[in-house]
Design an enzyme around this catalytic site. Structure first.
Site, short mmCIF file in Angstrom:
data_model
loop_
_atom_site.label_atom_id
_atom_site.label_comp_id
_atom_site.label_asym_id
_atom_site.label_seq_id
_atom_site.Cartn_x
_atom_site.Cartn_y
_atom_site.Cartn_z
N ASP A 67 24.07 19.26 -5.89
CA ASP A 67 23.82 20.66 -6.38
C ASP A 67 24.06 21.44 -5.12
O ASP A 67 23.95 20.83 -3.94
CB ASP A 67 22.43 20.74 -6.35
CG ASP A 67 21.96 19.89 -7.93
OD1 ASP A 67 22.80 19.31 -8.53
OD2 ASP A 67 20.65 20.13 -8.02
N HIS A 213 22.44 16.75 -2.56
CA HIS A 213 22.58 18.03 -2.13
C HIS A 213 23.83 18.19 -1.37
O HIS A 213 23.87 17.66 -0.52
CB HIS A 213 21.24 18.82 -2.06
CG HIS A 213 20.33 18.95 -3.08
ND1 HIS A 213 19.50 17.74 -3.16
CD2 HIS A 213 19.91 19.78 -3.69
CE1 HIS A 213 18.75 18.14 -4.29
NE2 HIS A 213 18.84 19.39 -4.43
#
Length: 256
Positions: A67, A213
């Site tokens: 992400d 992430h």
């Protein structure tokens, strides 16, 4: 012959009485609860859409996902690691504003052949807002990603992984598949490189979707990533995109 006929007649009489009783009961139930309140059994066509956490498969394949919602210090080095390790299959979920303000990195993700999904626009929990707000947020992110990379997103990971049944139904109506994860690396907590690596390697399993992430808030991802890739390969795992994972196996999903 008469004895046999008598037995069949008595048996038929009992069945007829039972059938009439069942019909009378059904009529009373219908009159009391009404047709709209009768319990229905969900079918494939009426079942609510779910969020995909993993897939059921015996193949040793996993989907590594990242992400990105802000920053420019971490995304580039993450891509450098993937390139150095020769890992060509991963899925990135990009937020609209980040994509617009970091077009070169977003384009590099596309050029390297990685799959791109949406991470929404503002990083706020969808379940706390109306369907109209959700529609606006998703469309803004969709347009930003398409304008920058040329990719029309079909996968979405909601901000903070937040959703409920209504959100899932809204996203499904917009043509999106909601993607969650079954193994959270916890890199967003910066718990230590060893902790991140050990957590992923101990929890990863066939058909797993792994959450990582590439935002600047995750300061230990770049150092942990090479060890994670090497460790999974040593265990015999191959890397695929989320779409490939879903297409090649039976989806295991949940609805909330």
């Amino acid at each position: 012959m008469n004895v046999i006929w008598s037995f069949h007649w008595k048996q038929g009489k009992r069945i007829a009485i039972l059938a009439i009783a069942m019909l009378l009961f059904a009529g009373v139930l219908y009159a009391e609860v009404g047709p709209s309140n009768l319990i229905s059994i969900p079918t494939a066509s009426t079942a609510s859409p779910g969020a995909i956490y993993k897939v059921q498969t015996d193949q040793k394949v996993v989907a590594l996902t990242f992400d990105i919602s802000w920053g420019e210090k971490t995304p580039g080095p993450v891509l450098d690691v993937l390139e150095k390790k020769g890992l060509k299959k991963a899925t990135f979920f990009l937020s609209g504003p980040w994509t617009s303000t970091h077009p070169e990195i977003a384009k590099r993700i596309r050029t390297m052949g990685f799959e791109i999904g949406s991470h929404g626009h503002l990083h706020k929990n969808f379940s706390q807002y109306s369907n109209d707000w959700i529609h606006d947020q998703v469309k803004k992110a969709e347009e930003a990603i398409f304008d920058t990379t040329g990719v029309k997103t079909k996968l979405i990971r909601t901000p903070n992984g937040d959703f409920n049944k209504r959100v899932l139904e809204k996203l499904h109506s917009m043509g999106y598949t909601t993607i969650q994860w079954d193994t959270d690396s916890l890199d967003w907590k910066n718990p230590g490189v060893d902790t991140i690596v050990n957590r992923v390697l101990s929890k990863a399993h066939p058909g797993d979707i792994i959450l990582m992430h590439a935002s600047d808030s995750c300061k230990q991802t770049v150092e942990a990533l090479p060890r994670i890739i090497d460790g999974l390969r040593e265990k015999g795992y191959e890397f695929v995109t989320v779409t490939e994972l879903i297409a090649g196996t039976n989806t295991r999903s949940k609805a909330e």
